[in-house]
Design a protein around this motif. Sequence first.
Motif, PDB file in Angstrom:
ATOM      1  N   LEU A 115     -40.419  -2.201  48.630  1.00 12.89           N
ATOM      2  CA  LEU A 115     -40.394  -3.634  48.426  1.00 12.89           C
ATOM      3  C   LEU A 115     -40.683  -4.324  47.133  1.00 12.89           C
ATOM      4  N   ASP A 116     -40.210  -5.459  46.474  1.00 15.31           N
ATOM      5  CA  ASP A 116     -40.277  -6.039  45.332  1.00 15.31           C
ATOM      6  C   ASP A 116     -41.699  -5.859  44.909  1.00 15.31           C
ATOM      7  N   GLU A 117     -42.613  -6.467  46.120  1.00 20.07           N
ATOM      8  CA  GLU A 117     -44.249  -6.429  45.652  1.00 20.07           C
ATOM      9  C   GLU A 117     -44.873  -5.767  47.076  1.00 20.07           C
ATOM     10  N   VAL A 118     -45.996  -5.424  46.777  1.00 18.79           N
ATOM     11  CA  VAL A 118     -46.826  -5.014  47.980  1.00 18.79           C
ATOM     12  C   VAL A 118     -48.359  -5.468  47.677  1.00 18.79           C
TER      13      VAL A 118
ATOM     14  N   GLN B 268     -33.840  -7.559  39.080  1.00 15.40           N
ATOM     15  CA  GLN B 268     -34.047  -9.142  38.391  1.00 15.40           C
ATOM     16  C   GLN B 268     -34.278 -10.399  39.258  1.00 15.40           C
ATOM     17  N   ARG B 269     -33.825 -10.324  40.542  1.00 13.57           N
ATOM     18  CA  ARG B 269     -34.051 -11.431  41.356  1.00 13.57           C
ATOM     19  C   ARG B 269     -35.611 -11.588  41.401  1.00 13.57           C
ATOM     20  N   ALA B 270     -36.171 -10.241  41.579  1.00  9.27           N
ATOM     21  CA  ALA B 270     -37.840 -10.211  41.747  1.00  9.27           C
ATOM     22  C   ALA B 270     -38.533 -10.882  40.491  1.00  9.27           C
ATOM     23  N   ILE B 271     -37.942 -10.558  39.287  1.00  8.11           N
ATOM     24  CA  ILE B 271     -38.422 -11.143  38.108  1.00  8.11           C
ATOM     25  C   ILE B 271     -38.213 -12.608  38.189  1.00  8.11           C
ATOM     26  N   ALA B 272     -36.963 -12.900  38.371  1.00  9.41           N
ATOM     27  CA  ALA B 272     -36.464 -14.294  38.266  1.00  9.41           C
ATOM     28  C   ALA B 272     -37.481 -15.228  39.377  1.00  9.41           C
ATOM     29  N   ALA B 273     -37.825 -14.862  40.336  1.00  7.60           N
ATOM     30  CA  ALA B 273     -38.881 -15.535  41.182  1.00  7.60           C
ATOM     31  C   ALA B 273     -40.101 -15.620  40.608  1.00  7.60           C
ATOM     32  N   LEU B 274     -40.631 -14.531  39.883  1.00  6.01           N
ATOM     33  CA  LEU B 274     -41.863 -14.803  39.210  1.00  6.01           C
ATOM     34  C   LEU B 274     -41.792 -15.641  37.972  1.00  6.01           C
TER      35      LEU B 274
ATOM     36  N   ILE C 215     -39.836 -18.242  37.705  1.00  2.00           N
ATOM     37  CA  ILE C 215     -39.951 -19.629  38.208  1.00  2.00           C
ATOM     38  C   ILE C 215     -41.415 -20.277  38.597  1.00  2.00           C
ATOM     39  N   GLU C 216     -42.251 -18.989  38.908  1.00  2.00           N
ATOM     40  CA  GLU C 216     -43.631 -19.507  39.089  1.00  2.00           C
ATOM     41  C   GLU C 216     -44.485 -19.798  38.064  1.00  2.00           C
ATOM     42  N   GLY C 217     -43.802 -19.354  36.882  1.00  2.00           N
ATOM     43  CA  GLY C 217     -44.617 -19.462  35.647  1.00  2.00           C
ATOM     44  C   GLY C 217     -45.692 -18.238  35.236  1.00  2.00           C
ATOM     45  N   HIS C 218     -45.471 -17.155  35.925  1.00  6.76           N
ATOM     46  CA  HIS C 218     -46.173 -16.141  35.470  1.00  6.76           C
ATOM     47  C   HIS C 218     -45.792 -15.557  34.429  1.00  6.76           C
ATOM     48  N   THR C 219     -46.702 -14.815  33.348  1.00  9.10           N
ATOM     49  CA  THR C 219     -46.568 -13.984  32.110  1.00  9.10           C
ATOM     50  C   THR C 219     -45.567 -12.712  32.210  1.00  9.10           C
ATOM     51  N   ASP C 220     -45.192 -12.192  31.170  1.00  6.13           N
ATOM     52  CA  ASP C 220     -44.582 -10.663  31.400  1.00  6.13           C
ATOM     53  C   ASP C 220     -45.880  -9.811  31.960  1.00  6.13           C
ATOM     54  N   ASN C 221     -46.881 -10.017  31.383  1.00  2.53           N
ATOM     55  CA  ASN C 221     -47.720  -8.859  32.132  1.00  2.53           C
ATOM     56  C   ASN C 221     -48.028  -8.910  33.393  1.00  2.53           C
ATOM     57  N   VAL C 222     -48.347 -10.233  33.838  1.00  2.27           N
ATOM     58  CA  VAL C 222     -48.408 -10.456  35.451  1.00  2.27           C
ATOM     59  C   VAL C 222     -47.172  -9.926  36.200  1.00  2.27           C
ATOM     60  N   ILE C 223     -46.162 -10.264  35.597  1.00  4.63           N
ATOM     61  CA  ILE C 223     -44.951  -9.801  36.342  1.00  4.63           C
ATOM     62  C   ILE C 223     -44.808  -8.192  36.229  1.00  4.63           C
ATOM     63  N   ALA C 224     -45.050  -7.702  35.290  1.00  8.67           N
ATOM     64  CA  ALA C 224     -45.027  -6.067  35.356  1.00  8.67           C
ATOM     65  C   ALA C 224     -46.111  -5.652  36.073  1.00  8.67           C
ATOM     66  N   GLU C 225     -47.116  -6.146  36.396  1.00 12.81           N
ATOM     67  CA  GLU C 225     -48.219  -5.478  37.292  1.00 12.81           C
ATOM     68  C   GLU C 225     -47.871  -5.813  38.500  1.00 12.81           C
ATOM     69  N   ARG C 226     -47.492  -6.802  38.977  1.00  9.65           N
ATOM     70  CA  ARG C 226     -46.906  -7.092  40.369  1.00  9.65           C
ATOM     71  C   ARG C 226     -45.751  -6.444  40.802  1.00  9.65           C
ATOM     72  N   LEU C 227     -44.886  -6.036  40.073  1.00 12.09           N
ATOM     73  CA  LEU C 227     -43.826  -5.329  40.317  1.00 12.09           C
ATOM     74  C   LEU C 227     -43.902  -3.788  39.940  1.00 12.09           C
ATOM     75  N   GLY C 228     -44.909  -3.345  39.484  1.00 11.40           N
ATOM     76  CA  GLY C 228     -45.175  -1.948  39.381  1.00 11.40           C
ATOM     77  C   GLY C 228     -44.443  -1.302  38.134  1.00 11.40           C
ATOM     78  N   MET C 229     -44.224  -1.835  36.991  1.00  9.19           N
ATOM     79  CA  MET C 229     -43.490  -1.404  35.813  1.00  9.19           C
ATOM     80  C   MET C 229     -44.384  -1.869  34.846  1.00  9.19           C
ATOM     81  N   ASN C 230     -43.885  -1.226  33.544  1.00  8.53           N
ATOM     82  CA  ASN C 230     -44.813  -1.558  32.081  1.00  8.53           C
ATOM     83  C   ASN C 230     -44.049  -2.764  31.736  1.00  8.53           C
ATOM     84  N   VAL C 231     -44.923  -3.442  30.789  1.00  8.94           N
ATOM     85  CA  VAL C 231     -44.392  -4.751  30.207  1.00  8.94           C
ATOM     86  C   VAL C 231     -43.315  -4.586  29.430  1.00  8.94           C
ATOM     87  N   ARG C 232     -42.821  -3.349  28.671  1.00  4.58           N
ATOM     88  CA  ARG C 232     -41.753  -3.185  28.126  1.00  4.58           C
ATOM     89  C   ARG C 232     -40.441  -3.234  29.015  1.00  4.58           C
ATOM     90  N   THR C 233     -40.452  -2.525  30.049  1.00  3.16           N
ATOM     91  CA  THR C 233     -39.594  -2.603  30.954  1.00  3.16           C
ATOM     92  C   THR C 233     -39.253  -3.974  31.599  1.00  3.16           C
TER      93      THR C 233
END
Length: 327
Positions: A198-201, A267-273, A275-293
Amino acid sequence: MTPEAHHHGAEELCDAGLGLYARALREGHLRSAEATAAPCLIDHGILHPALDDLDRLVPVPPTVVLQRLLRSSEERIVDERRRGQQLADAFEPLMRLGTSAAANDDTPSLRILSGKERTGQAIEEAMAEGRHELLAIQPHDSKVTKRPDILEGAIKRDQAFLDRGARIRALYQHTARHAPYARARYEHLTGDVEARTLDEVTDRLIIVDRTVAFIPANADRSLALEVRHPALIAYFINTFDRFWHLATPMHPQAVQPPTLNGITPRQRAIAALLIEGHTDNVIAERLGMNVRTARVHIAKLATTLGSESRAQLGYLIGQSGILDPEG
């Protein structure tokens, strides 16, 4: 007593440990600082933090401890028979002290496990006794994926479980599809094993035979909660089943999430996050990737939508319709 004096096996108890355990049985608990003289009591799960006060250590009933200690002795029947008798002799006076504690249920519905080593040991014990099913939610953990010894041990444990005719169902984030450790894990496993993504678990969840579950008990996962309460187990299973039906198969047959209008699922999963106003660090953590990716994907999304700023990107995501239910 120095730490070196505690380099003994899980099937032993030192004099300091016996004394402190007897005191804990008499008084009902110890403070964490009082157990520093015998760290083996915590390492081997003989004392564990109370649910309502993590600084208060409560003793496991002597019958439970004795059974656990004797289990490893049974694997060396000839060499360890004498040790087993010694343990029984040592626990005989403790049984009288712990009568009131043992009168309660020997397998509490909730139990705090201290340390990742003790948690791993408890999971291995549950799987060693399991015969039917393992349900697991495994979010990305960079510390674990960099430890080949942990991954190899997990593969051996899972294969032994499968060899007994049990089945494994595991959920990951989509990023696990591209992770070498995930591919290696399922290339080595044989039997009734399936994995989906899934995008997120949710946070980590392990359920064995629908009777015992393990979840983190604090943010850094240094503590875990062992759950045997039927109502909580049923809730966890229901949560897992809902995620499972929404997830995309990864093993044994991989199904690739579709790309819609030039926008990848990631990219759709990132777009959804975004829109919710999350930072790059939070997006990376929730989607299981590093911040650079994560930032690379954000940049590609911005290029695709023609955005020149973060604020404009949020507006364009909303106008593009890429997050609409119909895609």
